[in-house]
Design a protein around this motif. Structure first.
Motif, PDB file in Angstrom:
ATOM      1  N   ASN A 141      32.620  67.742  42.732  1.00 54.10           N
ATOM      2  CA  ASN A 141      33.697  67.883  41.754  1.00 54.10           C
ATOM      3  C   ASN A 141      33.213  67.902  40.310  1.00 54.10           C
ATOM      4  O   ASN A 141      34.020  67.967  39.390  1.00 54.10           O
ATOM      5  N   LEU A 142      31.903  67.851  40.097  1.00 54.60           N
ATOM      6  CA  LEU A 142      31.382  67.924  38.733  1.00 54.60           C
ATOM      7  C   LEU A 142      31.653  69.306  38.146  1.00 54.60           C
ATOM      8  O   LEU A 142      31.575  70.317  38.852  1.00 54.60           O
ATOM      9  N   PRO A 143      31.974  69.375  36.862  1.00 56.20           N
ATOM     10  CA  PRO A 143      32.210  70.696  36.261  1.00 56.20           C
ATOM     11  C   PRO A 143      30.904  71.494  36.190  1.00 56.20           C
ATOM     12  O   PRO A 143      29.838  70.941  35.935  1.00 56.20           O
ATOM     13  N   ALA A 144      31.003  72.796  36.427  1.00 55.66           N
ATOM     14  CA  ALA A 144      29.816  73.644  36.410  1.00 55.66           C
ATOM     15  C   ALA A 144      29.317  73.884  34.991  1.00 55.66           C
ATOM     16  O   ALA A 144      28.145  74.157  34.771  1.00 55.66           O
ATOM     17  N   TRP A 145      30.187  73.781  34.015  1.00 49.68           N
ATOM     18  CA  TRP A 145      29.830  74.092  32.635  1.00 49.68           C
ATOM     19  C   TRP A 145      30.571  73.125  31.730  1.00 49.68           C
ATOM     20  O   TRP A 145      31.777  72.958  31.861  1.00 49.68           O
ATOM     21  N   ASN A 146      29.863  72.481  30.821  1.00 51.31           N
ATOM     22  CA  ASN A 146      30.530  71.597  29.877  1.00 51.31           C
ATOM     23  C   ASN A 146      29.852  71.679  28.513  1.00 51.31           C
ATOM     24  O   ASN A 146      28.942  72.486  28.306  1.00 51.31           O
ATOM     25  N   ASP A 147      30.263  70.852  27.582  1.00 55.68           N
ATOM     26  CA  ASP A 147      29.763  70.926  26.208  1.00 55.68           C
ATOM     27  C   ASP A 147      28.297  70.540  26.075  1.00 55.68           C
ATOM     28  O   ASP A 147      27.655  70.911  25.102  1.00 55.68           O
ATOM     29  N   THR A 148      27.773  69.797  27.009  1.00 54.53           N
ATOM     30  CA  THR A 148      26.383  69.358  26.898  1.00 54.53           C
ATOM     31  C   THR A 148      25.400  70.325  27.553  1.00 54.53           C
ATOM     32  O   THR A 148      24.213  70.044  27.593  1.00 54.53           O
ATOM     33  N   TRP A 149      25.863  71.454  28.059  1.00 57.58           N
ATOM     34  CA  TRP A 149      24.993  72.416  28.722  1.00 57.58           C
ATOM     35  C   TRP A 149      23.915  72.924  27.757  1.00 57.58           C
ATOM     36  O   TRP A 149      22.744  73.040  28.112  1.00 57.58           O
ATOM     37  N   TYR A 150      24.290  73.234  26.526  1.00 57.37           N
ATOM     38  CA  TYR A 150      23.322  73.757  25.559  1.00 57.37           C
ATOM     39  C   TYR A 150      22.288  72.691  25.194  1.00 57.37           C
ATOM     40  O   TYR A 150      21.120  73.013  24.967  1.00 57.37           O
ATOM     41  N   PHE A 166      21.188  70.441  27.260  1.00 53.81           N
ATOM     42  CA  PHE A 166      20.300  70.424  28.419  1.00 53.81           C
ATOM     43  C   PHE A 166      19.284  71.568  28.356  1.00 53.81           C
ATOM     44  O   PHE A 166      18.094  71.371  28.578  1.00 53.81           O
ATOM     45  N   VAL A 167      19.750  72.768  28.029  1.00 53.82           N
ATOM     46  CA  VAL A 167      18.858  73.925  27.961  1.00 53.82           C
ATOM     47  C   VAL A 167      17.835  73.731  26.842  1.00 53.82           C
ATOM     48  O   VAL A 167      16.641  74.000  27.022  1.00 53.82           O
ATOM     49  N   GLY A 168      18.264  73.253  25.694  1.00 54.13           N
ATOM     50  CA  GLY A 168      17.339  73.009  24.589  1.00 54.13           C
ATOM     51  C   GLY A 168      16.296  71.964  24.926  1.00 54.13           C
ATOM     52  O   GLY A 168      15.105  72.120  24.613  1.00 54.13           O
ATOM     53  N   THR A 169      16.707  70.898  25.588  1.00 51.85           N
ATOM     54  CA  THR A 169      15.767  69.865  26.001  1.00 51.85           C
ATOM     55  C   THR A 169      14.772  70.418  27.006  1.00 51.85           C
ATOM     56  O   THR A 169      13.582  70.102  26.954  1.00 51.85           O
ATOM     57  N   SER A 170      15.233  71.270  27.902  1.00 48.62           N
ATOM     58  CA  SER A 170      14.331  71.883  28.889  1.00 48.62           C
ATOM     59  C   SER A 170      13.275  72.743  28.208  1.00 48.62           C
ATOM     60  O   SER A 170      12.103  72.726  28.598  1.00 48.62           O
ATOM     61  N   THR A 200       4.738  73.889  38.391  1.00 47.05           N
ATOM     62  CA  THR A 200       5.798  74.265  37.458  1.00 47.05           C
ATOM     63  C   THR A 200       7.026  74.788  38.205  1.00 47.05           C
ATOM     64  O   THR A 200       8.164  74.451  37.859  1.00 47.05           O
ATOM     65  N   THR A 201       6.815  75.590  39.236  1.00 45.12           N
ATOM     66  CA  THR A 201       7.938  76.086  40.034  1.00 45.12           C
ATOM     67  C   THR A 201       8.678  74.928  40.722  1.00 45.12           C
ATOM     68  O   THR A 201       9.907  74.911  40.763  1.00 45.12           O
ATOM     69  N   GLY A 202       7.921  73.955  41.233  1.00 47.76           N
ATOM     70  CA  GLY A 202       8.550  72.788  41.848  1.00 47.76           C
ATOM     71  C   GLY A 202       9.384  72.000  40.865  1.00 47.76           C
ATOM     72  O   GLY A 202      10.487  71.536  41.196  1.00 47.76           O
ATOM     73  N   ILE A 203       8.886  71.850  39.631  1.00 45.97           N
ATOM     74  CA  ILE A 203       9.641  71.130  38.612  1.00 45.97           C
ATOM     75  C   ILE A 203      10.917  71.883  38.258  1.00 45.97           C
ATOM     76  O   ILE A 203      11.985  71.290  38.117  1.00 45.97           O
ATOM     77  N   VAL A 204      10.819  73.203  38.134  1.00 48.74           N
ATOM     78  CA  VAL A 204      11.998  73.999  37.802  1.00 48.74           C
ATOM     79  C   VAL A 204      13.030  73.924  38.924  1.00 48.74           C
ATOM     80  O   VAL A 204      14.239  73.788  38.691  1.00 48.74           O
ATOM     81  N   MET A 205      12.579  73.993  40.171  1.00 47.01           N
ATOM     82  CA  MET A 205      13.500  73.942  41.302  1.00 47.01           C
ATOM     83  C   MET A 205      14.144  72.565  41.443  1.00 47.01           C
ATOM     84  O   MET A 205      15.255  72.439  41.924  1.00 47.01           O
ATOM     85  N   PHE A 206      13.435  71.509  41.018  1.00 52.21           N
ATOM     86  CA  PHE A 206      13.978  70.153  41.096  1.00 52.21           C
ATOM     87  C   PHE A 206      15.156  70.035  40.169  1.00 52.21           C
ATOM     88  O   PHE A 206      16.169  69.498  40.432  1.00 52.21           O
TER      89      PHE A 206
END
Length: 112
Positions: A56-65, A67-71, A106-112
């Motif tokens: 039930n977690l939302p797929a998209w929220n205000d903190t998505w950007y 998360f992407v920036g931190t990644s 790196t692929t394993g980290i991304v998939m995690f």
């Protein structure tokens, strides 16, 4: 922070940074375990089962950007570790295996 970083920059032999690298690895593992533990406990403490709450977690929220920036910053920091690690590999056959091992990791980290 400068009092710690400047003397570490004076070290020319990368093998002498092994204790610092081990400490950093343990701190990263502790941080990851803490974040996952807190997230699972908060998800579990709500009404319903863990699977239902995660579904039930939302797929998209205000903190998505955020998360992407931190990644991006995480992977940008990993390249600064990649070059010294590649240079610290001794044998020629290990140097040939290093790119594939790095890609798998790196692929394993991304998939995690």
């Amino acid at each position: 922070m400068l009092l710690v970083e400047i003397p570490l920059c004076w070290i020319r032999d990368i093998r002498k940074l092994t204790p610092t690298n081990i400490l950093a690895t343990f701190l990263i593992a502790y941080g990851l375990a803490s974040v996952l533990g807190i997230a699972l406990c908060q998800t579990w403490s709500q009404d319903g089962s863990l699977v239902t709450n995660v579904a039930n977690l939302p797929a998209w929220n205000d903190t998505w950007y955020l998360f992407v920036g931190t990644s991006f910053f995480v992977f940008e920091g990993s390249i600064t570790l990649l070059v010294p690690l590649q240079e610290a590999v001794y044998s020629r056959e290990d140097k040939e295996k290093f790119p594939s091992a790095n890609n798998v990791t790196t692929t394993g980290i991304v998939m995690f």
